[in-house]
Design an enzyme around this catalytic site. Sequence first.
Site, PDB file in Angstrom:
ATOM      1  N   GLU A  27       0.618  -1.182   0.063  1.00 28.55           N
ATOM      2  CA  GLU A  27       0.134   0.213   0.082  1.00 28.55           C
ATOM      3  C   GLU A  27       0.898   1.081   0.185  1.00 28.55           C
ATOM      4  O   GLU A  27       1.951   1.196   0.737  1.00 28.55           O
ATOM      5  CB  GLU A  27      -1.051  -0.135   1.324  1.00 28.55           C
ATOM      6  CG  GLU A  27      -2.033   1.411   1.166  1.00 28.55           C
ATOM      7  CD  GLU A  27      -2.803   1.213   2.558  1.00 28.55           C
ATOM      8  OE1 GLU A  27      -3.572   2.057   2.645  1.00 28.55           O
ATOM      9  OE2 GLU A  27      -2.896   0.083   3.214  1.00 28.55           O
ATOM     10  N   ASN A  72      -6.540   1.620   3.121  1.00 30.21           N
ATOM     11  CA  ASN A  72      -7.335   2.995   3.152  1.00 30.21           C
ATOM     12  C   ASN A  72      -6.924   3.909   1.883  1.00 30.21           C
ATOM     13  O   ASN A  72      -7.613   4.808   1.350  1.00 30.21           O
ATOM     14  CB  ASN A  72      -7.188   3.544   4.570  1.00 30.21           C
ATOM     15  CG  ASN A  72      -7.766   2.542   5.582  1.00 30.21           C
ATOM     16  OD1 ASN A  72      -8.135   1.580   5.467  1.00 30.21           O
ATOM     17  ND2 ASN A  72      -7.288   3.023   6.631  1.00 30.21           N
ATOM     18  N   ASN A 172     -12.071  -0.982  -0.621  1.00 30.19           N
ATOM     19  CA  ASN A 172     -11.773  -1.315   0.574  1.00 30.19           C
ATOM     20  C   ASN A 172     -12.252  -0.832   1.767  1.00 30.19           C
ATOM     21  O   ASN A 172     -12.751   0.136   1.986  1.00 30.19           O
ATOM     22  CB  ASN A 172     -10.147  -0.770   0.668  1.00 30.19           C
ATOM     23  CG  ASN A 172      -9.384  -1.196   2.020  1.00 30.19           C
ATOM     24  OD1 ASN A 172      -8.940  -2.092   2.051  1.00 30.19           O
ATOM     25  ND2 ASN A 172      -9.259   0.022   2.852  1.00 30.19           N
ATOM     26  N   GLU A 173     -12.682  -1.824   2.542  1.00 34.97           N
ATOM     27  CA  GLU A 173     -13.390  -1.519   3.878  1.00 34.97           C
ATOM     28  C   GLU A 173     -14.320  -0.733   3.889  1.00 34.97           C
ATOM     29  O   GLU A 173     -14.376   0.282   4.811  1.00 34.97           O
ATOM     30  CB  GLU A 173     -12.012  -1.292   4.984  1.00 34.97           C
ATOM     31  CG  GLU A 173     -11.231  -2.132   5.222  1.00 34.97           C
ATOM     32  CD  GLU A 173     -10.115  -1.983   6.400  1.00 34.97           C
ATOM     33  OE1 GLU A 173      -9.955  -0.905   6.883  1.00 34.97           O
ATOM     34  OE2 GLU A 173      -9.237  -2.833   6.709  1.00 34.97           O
ATOM     35  N   TYR A 244      -6.701  -8.095  12.314  1.00 39.85           N
ATOM     36  CA  TYR A 244      -5.483  -7.843  12.937  1.00 39.85           C
ATOM     37  C   TYR A 244      -5.316  -8.225  14.618  1.00 39.85           C
ATOM     38  O   TYR A 244      -6.570  -7.998  15.102  1.00 39.85           O
ATOM     39  CB  TYR A 244      -4.972  -6.290  12.975  1.00 39.85           C
ATOM     40  CG  TYR A 244      -4.912  -5.923  11.363  1.00 39.85           C
ATOM     41  CD1 TYR A 244      -3.757  -6.124  10.760  1.00 39.85           C
ATOM     42  CD2 TYR A 244      -5.774  -5.234  10.875  1.00 39.85           C
ATOM     43  CE1 TYR A 244      -3.484  -5.747   9.613  1.00 39.85           C
ATOM     44  CE2 TYR A 244      -5.463  -4.954   9.467  1.00 39.85           C
ATOM     45  CZ  TYR A 244      -4.475  -5.157   8.709  1.00 39.85           C
ATOM     46  OH  TYR A 244      -4.266  -4.612   7.532  1.00 39.85           O
ATOM     47  N   GLU A 292      -6.444  -8.977   4.359  1.00 44.63           N
ATOM     48  CA  GLU A 292      -5.498  -8.291   5.272  1.00 44.63           C
ATOM     49  C   GLU A 292      -5.563  -8.963   6.578  1.00 44.63           C
ATOM     50  O   GLU A 292      -6.613  -9.244   7.113  1.00 44.63           O
ATOM     51  CB  GLU A 292      -6.346  -6.919   5.491  1.00 44.63           C
ATOM     52  CG  GLU A 292      -5.793  -5.703   4.328  1.00 44.63           C
ATOM     53  CD  GLU A 292      -6.147  -4.392   4.664  1.00 44.63           C
ATOM     54  OE1 GLU A 292      -5.950  -4.090   6.024  1.00 44.63           O
ATOM     55  OE2 GLU A 292      -6.706  -3.550   3.822  1.00 44.63           O
ATOM     56  N   GLN A 351       1.676  -5.695   6.022  1.00 42.30           N
ATOM     57  CA  GLN A 351       1.859  -5.702   4.783  1.00 42.30           C
ATOM     58  C   GLN A 351       3.276  -6.408   4.356  1.00 42.30           C
ATOM     59  O   GLN A 351       3.882  -6.975   5.177  1.00 42.30           O
ATOM     60  CB  GLN A 351       2.065  -4.165   4.188  1.00 42.30           C
ATOM     61  CG  GLN A 351       0.572  -3.646   4.351  1.00 42.30           C
ATOM     62  CD  GLN A 351       0.615  -2.100   3.928  1.00 42.30           C
ATOM     63  OE1 GLN A 351       1.330  -1.640   3.442  1.00 42.30           O
ATOM     64  NE2 GLN A 351      -0.626  -1.455   4.149  1.00 42.30           N
TER      65      GLN A 351
END
Length: 502
Positions: A27, A72, A172-173, A244, A292, A351
């Site tokens: 990213e 993001n 994304n999200e 996460y 992710e 990442q």
Amino acid sequence: MLTASLVIDPAFVVGPVRRRTFGSFVEHLGRCVYTGIHDPEHPSADEDGFRGDVLDLVKELGTGTVRYPGGNFVSGYRWEDGVGPREQRPSRLDLAWHSTDPNTVGVDEFMRWAKKADVEPMMAVNLGTRGVQEALDILEYCNVAGGTHLSDQRRANGAEEPYGIKMWCLGNEMDGPWQIGHKTAHEYGRLATETARAMRMIDPDLELVVCGSSSSAMPTFGAWEATVLEEAYEYVDYVSAHAYYSEKDGDLASFLASAVDMDHFIDSVSATADAVRAAKKLTKRIHISFDEWNVWYQHRAESRPPTGDDWPVAPVLLEDRYNVADAVVVGNLLISLLRHTDRVHSASLAQLVNVIAPIMTEPGGRAWRQTTFHPFALTSEHAKGDVLQVAVDAPTLETEKFGEVSALDAVATRDPETGAVAIFAVNRSTTETLTLTVDVRSLGDVQVVGAQTLSNPDHTWAASADDATSVLPVENGTAAVSDGVVTVELPAVSWSVVRLGA
């Protein structure tokens, strides 16, 4: 000393080992791109400015796919800013991470890097500030052979052949209030559906990922997936999952059991997708792109973006330094992903470089491996063929977050062509060694061809540029086989791989 056992039988196949399970994520965040994969002043940099030492480590890591450019970041990204002559590319504010992106690296550079790294690209489109037309534009630029405005622009920019990108993330999200262009499930579901339908008019064989929940702790978890899939089910192939984990308040026992939550996440999303499938009376099955996942200490100072008038290029952000316990959890999360290979068809460690990453760099200087590098690389190297369902019998441990959990977590893979078997195992006990016995009689006459364990009496030991080698996976000399039973001792807070061959 704890004791546990498991049984392996090649007849009980969950599904194939997928190279996409060993994906990662690049990213435009912090130093992931700039001074991470791209550092023109570095002694190892090639003609495109990519660090050769990082490319070597990416290959050693065994990376299968790389998701790009966010994250993001993608929800405010104008992809066309990053193509064409570099001197004409505009710098833009990145609202997601309060930074400035010079657009030195864009789609064409990333695709050249992906080819050098021998990874499959996984592209994300901006459905935050943009929509259907912009998704069609980048698809045309990347995948149409020629004869159109944007495909000819790509050719003029030096890429004569189309990139042929198969996997595309539809935003994304979008469930997250922090996301630029955050939408309700219904709003996003309609936009994703129309985007997917239009993209398939260009290429019906694309593999499309619709946004699921950004965490199983989200208040909309479950309902979000149901609503989005009710809209998009017929037009997409995957639903995303993000998770996460971190050690909180010194609760090591709960942290070591993080894979319990990942198991729950995967099972819940699978059940929701199947419920929509049943209601729609469809035969097609939606799978999961867990694109992710990692250990991330989100409340540490290094995870706080700049503020105010400070909009730096490539600031130091999210540069967690991982210890031995973090690496054990990463290895355990891979065990969870593998045992769900029937539903998880793709995954991305978030990442790849510098940003919550297994690979770290100094600008213009050294590159080194974090502790989390090793279980990922060894699992990617040795997991071949089929994932096997294993029967585990182990004592339980009490945790504050998850209640009673198994002291042992394990999965096995077997290559039907060579007969090679790999057993991946974690001892979650914080204090006691675990003796593991594995019934392998169904495999015939096998022997231990290798066993490695990552552990340390000090589970808080973390690697650094000055010392990345004091704690590495070492040969586990306790592994042995006799009369169809493998025995191995697993230290407290450890991850291990035991390899068997004919």
